[in-house]
Design a protein around this motif. Structure first.
Motif, PDB file in Angstrom:
ATOM      1  N   MET A  92      39.819  20.997  -1.481  1.00 48.22           N
ATOM      2  CA  MET A  92      39.116  19.940  -1.322  1.00 48.22           C
ATOM      3  C   MET A  92      39.888  18.631  -2.203  1.00 48.22           C
ATOM      4  N   ALA A  93      40.459  18.946  -3.294  1.00 49.93           N
ATOM      5  CA  ALA A  93      41.195  18.151  -4.065  1.00 49.93           C
ATOM      6  C   ALA A  93      42.267  17.456  -3.364  1.00 49.93           C
ATOM      7  N   ARG A  94      43.012  18.512  -2.808  1.00 47.70           N
ATOM      8  CA  ARG A  94      44.138  18.012  -1.834  1.00 47.70           C
ATOM      9  C   ARG A  94      43.789  17.044  -0.641  1.00 47.70           C
ATOM     10  N   ASP A  95      42.687  17.181  -0.196  1.00 50.59           N
ATOM     11  CA  ASP A  95      42.289  16.465   0.900  1.00 50.59           C
ATOM     12  C   ASP A  95      42.000  15.034   0.512  1.00 50.59           C
ATOM     13  N   LYS A  96      41.613  14.867  -0.657  1.00 50.62           N
ATOM     14  CA  LYS A  96      41.346  13.278  -1.176  1.00 50.62           C
ATOM     15  C   LYS A  96      42.476  12.707  -1.721  1.00 50.62           C
ATOM     16  N   GLU A  97      43.646  13.279  -1.631  1.00 53.82           N
ATOM     17  CA  GLU A  97      44.950  12.641  -2.100  1.00 53.82           C
ATOM     18  C   GLU A  97      45.372  11.375  -1.142  1.00 53.82           C
ATOM     19  N   GLU A  98      45.481  11.564   0.196  1.00 55.26           N
ATOM     20  CA  GLU A  98      45.799  10.336   0.948  1.00 55.26           C
ATOM     21  C   GLU A  98      44.952   9.204   1.014  1.00 55.26           C
ATOM     22  N   SER A  99      43.550   9.414   0.878  1.00 54.24           N
ATOM     23  CA  SER A  99      42.794   8.179   0.798  1.00 54.24           C
ATOM     24  C   SER A  99      42.850   7.491  -0.596  1.00 54.24           C
ATOM     25  N   MET A 100      42.949   8.453  -1.553  1.00 53.89           N
ATOM     26  CA  MET A 100      43.016   7.713  -2.783  1.00 53.89           C
ATOM     27  C   MET A 100      44.547   6.837  -2.946  1.00 53.89           C
ATOM     28  N   LYS A 101      45.741   7.395  -2.162  1.00 54.67           N
ATOM     29  CA  LYS A 101      47.038   6.880  -2.335  1.00 54.67           C
ATOM     30  C   LYS A 101      46.827   5.609  -1.738  1.00 54.67           C
ATOM     31  N   VAL A 102      46.221   5.244  -0.661  1.00 53.28           N
ATOM     32  CA  VAL A 102      45.966   3.969  -0.007  1.00 53.28           C
ATOM     33  C   VAL A 102      45.246   2.816  -0.855  1.00 53.28           C
ATOM     34  N   ARG A 103      44.009   3.463  -1.434  1.00 53.90           N
ATOM     35  CA  ARG A 103      43.247   2.694  -2.340  1.00 53.90           C
ATOM     36  C   ARG A 103      43.905   2.372  -3.630  1.00 53.90           C
ATOM     37  N   ALA A 104      44.988   3.274  -4.107  1.00 53.21           N
ATOM     38  CA  ALA A 104      45.573   2.796  -5.285  1.00 53.21           C
ATOM     39  C   ALA A 104      46.531   1.990  -5.119  1.00 53.21           C
ATOM     40  N   ARG A 105      47.135   1.899  -4.005  1.00 54.45           N
ATOM     41  CA  ARG A 105      48.260   0.812  -3.598  1.00 54.45           C
ATOM     42  C   ARG A 105      47.430  -0.420  -3.401  1.00 54.45           C
ATOM     43  N   GLU A 106      46.312  -0.487  -3.046  1.00 52.97           N
ATOM     44  CA  GLU A 106      45.488  -1.777  -2.870  1.00 52.97           C
ATOM     45  C   GLU A 106      45.414  -2.657  -4.109  1.00 52.97           C
ATOM     46  N   ILE A 107      44.952  -1.544  -5.113  1.00 62.93           N
ATOM     47  CA  ILE A 107      44.668  -2.042  -6.496  1.00 62.93           C
ATOM     48  C   ILE A 107      45.784  -2.587  -7.307  1.00 62.93           C
ATOM     49  N   ALA A 108      46.865  -1.851  -6.881  1.00 67.13           N
ATOM     50  CA  ALA A 108      48.313  -2.269  -7.428  1.00 67.13           C
ATOM     51  C   ALA A 108      48.662  -3.564  -7.129  1.00 67.13           C
ATOM     52  N   LEU A 109      48.796  -3.841  -5.711  1.00 64.71           N
ATOM     53  CA  LEU A 109      48.889  -5.192  -5.031  1.00 64.71           C
ATOM     54  C   LEU A 109      48.084  -6.088  -5.650  1.00 64.71           C
ATOM     55  N   ARG A 110      46.754  -5.957  -5.730  1.00 56.34           N
ATOM     56  CA  ARG A 110      45.783  -6.939  -6.094  1.00 56.34           C
ATOM     57  C   ARG A 110      45.811  -7.487  -7.717  1.00 56.34           C
ATOM     58  N   LEU A 111      46.778  -6.636  -8.422  1.00 56.16           N
ATOM     59  CA  LEU A 111      46.843  -6.841  -9.753  1.00 56.16           C
ATOM     60  C   LEU A 111      48.315  -7.216  -9.935  1.00 56.16           C
ATOM     61  N   GLN A 112      48.980  -7.507  -8.838  1.00 55.07           N
ATOM     62  CA  GLN A 112      50.330  -8.104  -8.854  1.00 55.07           C
ATOM     63  C   GLN A 112      51.473  -7.143  -9.478  1.00 55.07           C
ATOM     64  N   LEU A 113      51.574  -6.120  -9.486  1.00 52.86           N
ATOM     65  CA  LEU A 113      52.365  -5.164 -10.290  1.00 52.86           C
ATOM     66  C   LEU A 113      53.626  -4.728  -9.455  1.00 52.86           C
ATOM     67  N   LYS A 114      54.799  -4.784  -9.958  1.00 54.16           N
ATOM     68  CA  LYS A 114      55.888  -4.685  -9.445  1.00 54.16           C
ATOM     69  C   LYS A 114      56.200  -3.124  -9.431  1.00 54.16           C
ATOM     70  N   MET A 115      55.413  -2.445  -8.553  1.00 53.55           N
ATOM     71  CA  MET A 115      55.423  -0.961  -8.692  1.00 53.55           C
ATOM     72  C   MET A 115      55.190  -0.640  -7.204  1.00 53.55           C
ATOM     73  N   LYS A 116      55.626   0.877  -6.824  1.00 51.64           N
ATOM     74  CA  LYS A 116      55.116   1.311  -5.969  1.00 51.64           C
ATOM     75  C   LYS A 116      54.673   2.710  -5.983  1.00 51.64           C
ATOM     76  N   ILE A 117      53.525   2.903  -5.490  1.00 49.53           N
ATOM     77  CA  ILE A 117      52.840   4.357  -5.868  1.00 49.53           C
ATOM     78  C   ILE A 117      53.283   5.173  -4.712  1.00 49.53           C
ATOM     79  N   SER A 118      54.044   6.425  -4.738  1.00 51.33           N
ATOM     80  CA  SER A 118      54.742   6.958  -3.696  1.00 51.33           C
ATOM     81  C   SER A 118      54.050   8.257  -3.400  1.00 51.33           C
ATOM     82  N   ASP A 119      53.079   8.783  -4.576  1.00 52.32           N
ATOM     83  CA  ASP A 119      52.405   9.896  -4.008  1.00 52.32           C
ATOM     84  C   ASP A 119      51.486  10.295  -5.174  1.00 52.32           C
TER      85      ASP A 119
END
Length: 348
Positions: A92-119
């Protein structure tokens, strides 16, 4: 590898987690473990779930290779074999990882951080999520962690990785058509320099020498030692051959054939092919004060390879022998059509 009779088996096993991450764990309770078993291991906090990949004396060899000692604090213990409940929570925890990665990237872009969340990797009990990211500069992600904790309601750990580690975690297909070495079998990442390409006489084209990680390909180091051993007998390319006719400069070398091509100064279009032994002999005679008369006496003749002419042993068959023959009716129809056209023209 079975231990000899009367000896206790090695009590440390190797466990693999997501994307090839491996660690060593002590089997203090002497569980009967074999490769492929799912186990619950010690973590901070809680426990993690992984798959056993190595047992027995091979683990001792692997620990020695990776310079990990048995008494190190990083070698934790195995709690138990994973139950069905543990596996369900882990899945169940593994199934949530992909959707969390998409949402985490959106938050990082909104905060204008020069980083890439890869996994993202969840711990086996779902109590902690590790965010792997790459960045070229130092990143202040304190506000990012606050928003992650508020958004995902779990313990957050940020871990920076290199571009090679990112490629190994994500995987892919290389330019050779096979899976990436770093994501299949390569465990240690040696530094790769452009000198490795120079020694192998490869064109310094960044697009061809760079891998999916953007760095130089790891496979440039695979045959480098063989090239360095072969080049030990070669004279340096910047060494000129001193002869009575003039100075000769190296134009090209062939490592596999052991050949060098030299040209006199001013006669750049006329190359002379020498073997490594002949070139070293000319250099030694020049050092001793007895230079040779010219390179012409040491030139190696090029052996012309015999070309094989293949013949048709079956017979000179036509290439359209399997085509359907044209029927005579079609020819008659065409001739009648031509006759009608001629008669119509004459009538007009």
């Amino acid at each position: 590898m079975r231990p000899p009779q009367g000896t206790t088996p090695f009590d440390i096993v190797e466990v693999r987690f997501k994307n090839g991450r491996k660690h060593f764990f002590k089997n203090l309770d002497r569980f009967s473990l074999s490769i492929g078993d799912i186990v619950a291991t010690e973590a901070s906090p809680g426990h993690d779930i992984g798959i056993v990949t190595l047992t027995g004396e091979l683990v001792r060899v692997q620990m020695k290779r990776k310079k990990v000692k048995e008494e190190d604090e990083e070698v934790k213990k195995i709690y138990r074999k994973a139950s069905q409940k543990d596996i369900d929570i882990w899945q169940m925890a593994r199934d949530k990882e992909e959707s969390m990665k998409v949402r985490a990237r959106e938050i990082a872009l909104r905060l204008q951080l020069k980083m890439k969340i890869s996994d993202i990797e969840f711990q086996g009990d779902g109590s902690k999520a590790t965010f792997y990211y790459t960045a070229e500069e130092r990143v202040d992600f304190r506000q990012l962690i606050r928003e992650f904790a508020q958004e995902f309601r779990t313990r957050i750990e940020m871990r920076q990785i290199g571009f090679r580690q990112e490629a190994s975690r994500l995987g892919g297909i290389g330019s050779c058509g096979r899976e990436l070495c770093c994501s299949t079998w390569l465990t240690d990442f040696r530094s790769v320099n452009t000198s490795a390409a120079r020694y192998q006489q490869l064109s310094l084209n960044p697009q061809k020498l760079a891998g999916q990680c953007g760095k130089l390909k790891c496979c440039l180091n695979y045959e480098l030692d063989a090239y360095l051993d072969a080049l030990k007998d070669f004279p340096k390319q910047d060494v000129k051959l001193k002869t009575a006719k003039g100075m000769a400069i190296c134009q090209k070398i062939d490592i596999f054939k052991g050949m060098l091509w030299y040209a006199y100064e001013g006669e750049w279009t006329n190359w002379h092919m020498l073997t490594v032994v002949k070139a070293n002999e000319i250099i030694e005679r020049a050092k001793s004060g007895k230079p040779v008369a010219g390179l012409e006496d040491f030139v190696t003749e090029v052996e012309v390879e015999e070309t094989t002419n293949f013949e048709n042993v079956v017979g000179q068959d036509s290439i359209n022998r399997f085509d359907k023959p044209r029927s005579r009716n079609n020819k008659r129809k065409k001739s009648s059509r031509k006759a009608k056209r001629k008669s119509q023209k004459n009538a007009q």
